[in-house]
Design a protein around this motif. Structure first.
Motif, PDB file in Angstrom:
ATOM      1  N   LEU A 272       0.690  -1.189  -0.431  1.00 11.04           N
ATOM      2  CA  LEU A 272      -0.127  -0.535   0.508  1.00 11.04           C
ATOM      3  C   LEU A 272       0.664   1.347   0.241  1.00 11.04           C
ATOM      4  N   GLY A 273       2.062   1.218   0.403  1.00 10.07           N
ATOM      5  CA  GLY A 273       2.997   2.270   0.525  1.00 10.07           C
ATOM      6  C   GLY A 273       2.846   3.134   1.965  1.00 10.07           C
ATOM      7  N   GLU A 274       2.916   4.357   2.122  1.00 12.54           N
ATOM      8  CA  GLU A 274       2.602   4.950   3.098  1.00 12.54           C
ATOM      9  C   GLU A 274       0.656   6.007   2.783  1.00 12.54           C
ATOM     10  N   THR A 275       1.085   5.223   4.348  1.00  9.35           N
ATOM     11  CA  THR A 275      -0.577   5.335   4.600  1.00  9.35           C
ATOM     12  C   THR A 275      -1.389   5.830   6.021  1.00  9.35           C
ATOM     13  N   PRO A 276      -2.533   6.717   5.895  1.00  3.29           N
ATOM     14  CA  PRO A 276      -2.911   7.457   6.654  1.00  3.29           C
ATOM     15  C   PRO A 276      -2.551   6.295   8.185  1.00  3.29           C
ATOM     16  N   HIS A 277      -2.309   7.450   9.431  1.00  3.41           N
ATOM     17  CA  HIS A 277      -2.742   6.652  10.458  1.00  3.41           C
ATOM     18  C   HIS A 277      -4.033   6.093  10.974  1.00  3.41           C
ATOM     19  N   ASP A 278      -5.374   6.561  11.289  1.00  4.21           N
ATOM     20  CA  ASP A 278      -6.558   6.151  10.391  1.00  4.21           C
ATOM     21  C   ASP A 278      -6.839   4.499   9.985  1.00  4.21           C
ATOM     22  N   GLU A 279      -6.042   4.274   8.678  1.00  2.00           N
ATOM     23  CA  GLU A 279      -6.247   3.613   7.450  1.00  2.00           C
ATOM     24  C   GLU A 279      -5.504   2.221   8.056  1.00  2.00           C
ATOM     25  N   VAL A 280      -4.524   2.265   8.714  1.00  2.00           N
ATOM     26  CA  VAL A 280      -3.709   1.524   9.583  1.00  2.00           C
ATOM     27  C   VAL A 280      -4.610   0.569  10.511  1.00  2.00           C
ATOM     28  N   VAL A 281      -4.465   1.547  11.115  1.00  2.00           N
ATOM     29  CA  VAL A 281      -6.134   1.465  12.296  1.00  2.00           C
ATOM     30  C   VAL A 281      -7.328   0.288  12.019  1.00  2.00           C
ATOM     31  N   ARG A 282      -7.687   0.580  10.873  1.00  2.00           N
ATOM     32  CA  ARG A 282      -8.932  -0.491   9.926  1.00  2.00           C
ATOM     33  C   ARG A 282      -8.254  -1.308  10.042  1.00  2.00           C
ATOM     34  N   LEU A 283      -7.031  -1.267   9.620  1.00  2.00           N
ATOM     35  CA  LEU A 283      -7.221  -2.366   8.874  1.00  2.00           C
ATOM     36  C   LEU A 283      -6.083  -3.582   9.853  1.00  2.00           C
ATOM     37  N   ILE A 284      -5.169  -3.112  10.582  1.00  2.00           N
ATOM     38  CA  ILE A 284      -5.326  -4.207  11.815  1.00  2.00           C
ATOM     39  C   ILE A 284      -6.511  -4.784  12.516  1.00  2.00           C
ATOM     40  N   LYS A 285      -7.788  -3.769  12.956  1.00  2.00           N
ATOM     41  CA  LYS A 285      -8.851  -4.783  12.833  1.00  2.00           C
ATOM     42  C   LYS A 285      -9.755  -4.989  12.448  1.00  2.00           C
ATOM     43  N   ALA A 286      -9.523  -5.492  10.514  1.00  2.00           N
ATOM     44  CA  ALA A 286      -9.570  -6.189  10.178  1.00  2.00           C
ATOM     45  C   ALA A 286      -9.126  -7.346  10.037  1.00  2.00           C
ATOM     46  N   SER A 287      -7.562  -7.134  10.239  1.00  2.00           N
ATOM     47  CA  SER A 287      -7.000  -8.467   9.589  1.00  2.00           C
ATOM     48  C   SER A 287      -7.296  -9.690  11.210  1.00  2.00           C
ATOM     49  N   HIS A 288      -7.055 -10.570  10.248  1.00  2.00           N
ATOM     50  CA  HIS A 288      -6.544 -11.486  11.174  1.00  2.00           C
ATOM     51  C   HIS A 288      -5.660 -11.748  12.605  1.00  2.00           C
ATOM     52  N   VAL A 289      -4.572 -11.606  11.217  1.00  2.00           N
ATOM     53  CA  VAL A 289      -2.774 -11.358  11.693  1.00  2.00           C
ATOM     54  C   VAL A 289      -2.112 -10.357  11.616  1.00  2.00           C
ATOM     55  N   PHE A 290      -1.125 -10.279  13.285  1.00  2.00           N
ATOM     56  CA  PHE A 290      -0.537  -9.134  12.537  1.00  2.00           C
ATOM     57  C   PHE A 290       0.603  -9.562  12.425  1.00  2.00           C
ATOM     58  N   ALA A 291       1.380  -9.508  11.796  1.00  2.00           N
ATOM     59  CA  ALA A 291       2.956  -9.364  11.716  1.00  2.00           C
ATOM     60  C   ALA A 291       4.555  -8.613  10.798  1.00  2.00           C
ATOM     61  N   SER A 292       5.102  -8.100  12.205  1.00  2.00           N
ATOM     62  CA  SER A 292       5.961  -7.119  11.852  1.00  2.00           C
ATOM     63  C   SER A 292       6.658  -6.988  12.543  1.00  2.00           C
ATOM     64  N   TRP A 293       8.405  -7.149  12.144  1.00  2.00           N
ATOM     65  CA  TRP A 293       9.076  -7.685  13.266  1.00  2.00           C
ATOM     66  C   TRP A 293      10.651  -6.336  12.939  1.00  2.00           C
ATOM     67  N   VAL A 294      11.080  -5.563  13.653  1.00  2.00           N
ATOM     68  CA  VAL A 294      12.061  -4.986  13.762  1.00  2.00           C
ATOM     69  C   VAL A 294      13.399  -5.986  13.671  1.00  2.00           C
ATOM     70  N   THR A 295      14.347  -6.213  12.491  1.00  2.00           N
ATOM     71  CA  THR A 295      15.539  -7.407  13.012  1.00  2.00           C
ATOM     72  C   THR A 295      16.778  -5.777  13.412  1.00  2.00           C
ATOM     73  N   GLY A 296      17.971  -6.975  13.161  1.00  2.00           N
ATOM     74  CA  GLY A 296      19.510  -6.520  13.716  1.00  2.00           C
ATOM     75  C   GLY A 296      19.381  -6.629  15.765  1.00  2.00           C
ATOM     76  N   PRO A 297      21.053  -6.045  15.703  1.00  2.00           N
ATOM     77  CA  PRO A 297      21.368  -6.485  16.438  1.00  2.00           C
ATOM     78  C   PRO A 297      20.995  -6.039  17.999  1.00  2.00           C
ATOM     79  N   TYR A 298      19.949  -4.845  17.854  1.00  2.00           N
ATOM     80  CA  TYR A 298      18.979  -4.257  19.126  1.00  2.00           C
ATOM     81  C   TYR A 298      17.737  -4.768  18.810  1.00  2.00           C
ATOM     82  N   PRO A 299      16.427  -5.674  18.389  1.00  2.00           N
ATOM     83  CA  PRO A 299      15.657  -5.530  18.162  1.00  2.00           C
ATOM     84  C   PRO A 299      14.402  -4.544  19.084  1.00  2.00           C
ATOM     85  N   SER A 300      13.481  -3.846  18.681  1.00  2.00           N
ATOM     86  CA  SER A 300      12.761  -4.052  19.432  1.00  2.00           C
ATOM     87  C   SER A 300      10.780  -4.324  19.152  1.00  2.00           C
TER      88      SER A 300
END
Length: 398
Positions: A272-300
């Motif tokens: 989708l590219g850069e997405t407005p925050h309200d749309e991001v929240v709508r997508l999260i609520k509509a989704s069945h799974v959230f999968a996202s991570w930060v890698t590297g030596p210091y993950p958060s």
């Protein structure tokens, strides 16, 4: 207590450190403290600042062009100038703060707050929100050296206390700035933006009629979804109508290229590219799974997974289970932890979640309880308030 919070970024700028500063300032003000915020003037509309229960002052900044070394960040600039030193001194003379809290150490304003604090005899507490790291080993070595010798030597090591947002940041402080500085580092977590709490916790919104996986965040070398995309053919064998939606600016060609090589169509994988925050929240609520991570030596963990937890969407991530201390994050109870370099393991966990509604409800409910209990701004502000008090007490004995 009179508190001056200094951050390069502040709303309406959209960033983790911006919302951290805003939410912390609001929480401290609600606890009865006299708060003033100092930030930089990036030429954006500042309507939201006018509704804040504290003054917001914006210092001039010389904007720099986007640079690949800094992952093409739009708002990078130079603010450590004689004029801003004098402006900050004037603000300190006006408000007489007891303490300065500097948010995010990676900018040249770190030097500004340290120098003026020393001039005024005021202690400085700093929050490290972004460890400096690069995926290229040579560039990582150069950046580590510069980190240690610039913002480290002239900034972080001068702070009276360091707020590390999780255990990996605490480790970063020891690795980069030494055990003495790490001894002044305290793990105090962060939370989601306060302004959107009602939106996260609202039950409004329906789940997608397709089994939907959502990935949220700026796609760069330390947030690279390529293994998640490689997992999609395996997921589709078990859940044929599943789809993956990626919301965030795309600065890497590899994920898009891999999706094409695997013959994943727009029905399977959508960028989708850069997405407005309200749309991001709508997508999260509509989704069945959230999968996202930060890698590297210091993950958060990151803000987006916290948002997903508050929305009740089960989160799949790759972080240490003790990121916020013992017995807080619990694999298979409030989060699903996975090796983000193993596409088969990613597929297995996501298929389990997509096929098992009870498991999704368990992880989603557990994640929401985790954020409410451990990552609320009321709790965070209370811990930081206690840290301020200890710093001021120690300073008074010197």
């Amino acid at each position: 207590m009179k508190i001056l919070l200094f951050s390069n970024w502040f709303p309406p700028i959209r960033s983790g450190s911006s919302y951290y500063t805003s939410s912390l300032a609001q929480s401290l003000a609600a606890r009865g403290h006299d708060v003033v915020v100092v930030t930089l003037d990036w030429g954006t509309r500042c309507d939201q600042s006018e509704t804040m229960p504290f003054p917001v002052h914006r210092l001039p900044v010389f904007c720099l062009p986007r640079m690949p070394l800094f992952y093409n960040l739009k708002l990078m600039g130079l603010a450590f100038t004689p004029g801003n030193i004098n402006r900050l001194k004037t603000l300190i003379d006006k408000y007489h703060p007891d303490i300065i809290h500097h948010v995010n150490h990676i900018f040249d304003t770190t030097f500004l707050s340290v120098i003026v604090a020393k001039w005024a005899g005021i202690p400085v507490v700093g929050s490290i929100t972004t460890p400096i790291q690069h995926q290229n080993p040579v560039k990582q070595g150069i950046m580590t050296f510069l980190d240690r010798m610039t913002v480290g030597f002239f900034g972080v090591q001068k702070w009276d206390a360091v707020v590390s947002l999780d255990s990996t940041v605490h480790r970063y402080v020891g690795d980069l700035y030494g055990k003495k500085t790490q001894g002044r580092s305290f793990v105090i977590p962060f939370g989601v933006r306060m302004e959107s709490m009602a939106q996260y916790e609202s039950d409004a919104g329906e789940k997608s009629r397709y089994p939907q996986i959502v990935f949220v965040g700026h796609i760069h070398p330390f947030r690279n979804p390529v293994q998640l995309i490689k997992a999609m053919p395996l997921i589709l064998k078990e859940v044929p109508n599943a789809r993956l939606i990626l919301a965030g600016r795309v600065d890497l060609k590899e994920p898009v290229g891999i999706a094409s090589e695997l013959h994943l169509t727009g029905e399977n994988v959508q960028f989708l590219g850069e997405t407005p925050h309200d749309e991001v929240v709508r997508l999260i609520k509509a989704s069945h799974v959230f999968a996202s991570w930060v890698t590297g030596p210091y993950p958060s963990l990151g803000t987006a997974p916290m948002e997903a937890m508050l929305c009740g969407t089960p989160v799949v991530n790759d972080i240490p289970e003790d990121l916020f201390g013992e017995n807080k994050l619990k694999n298979n109870e409030n989060i699903m932890l996975v090796n983000s370099l193993d596409s088969h393991a990613i597929a297995e966990i996501i298929v389990c979640l997509l096929k098992d509604e009870k498991l999704r409800q368990k992880i989603g409910s557990g994640g929401r309880c985790f954020v409410r209990e451990h990552l609320s701004w009321e709790s965070i502000a209370g811990q930081i308030e206690a840290l301020y008090a200890n710093v001021l007490k120690e300073k008074s004995f010197l």
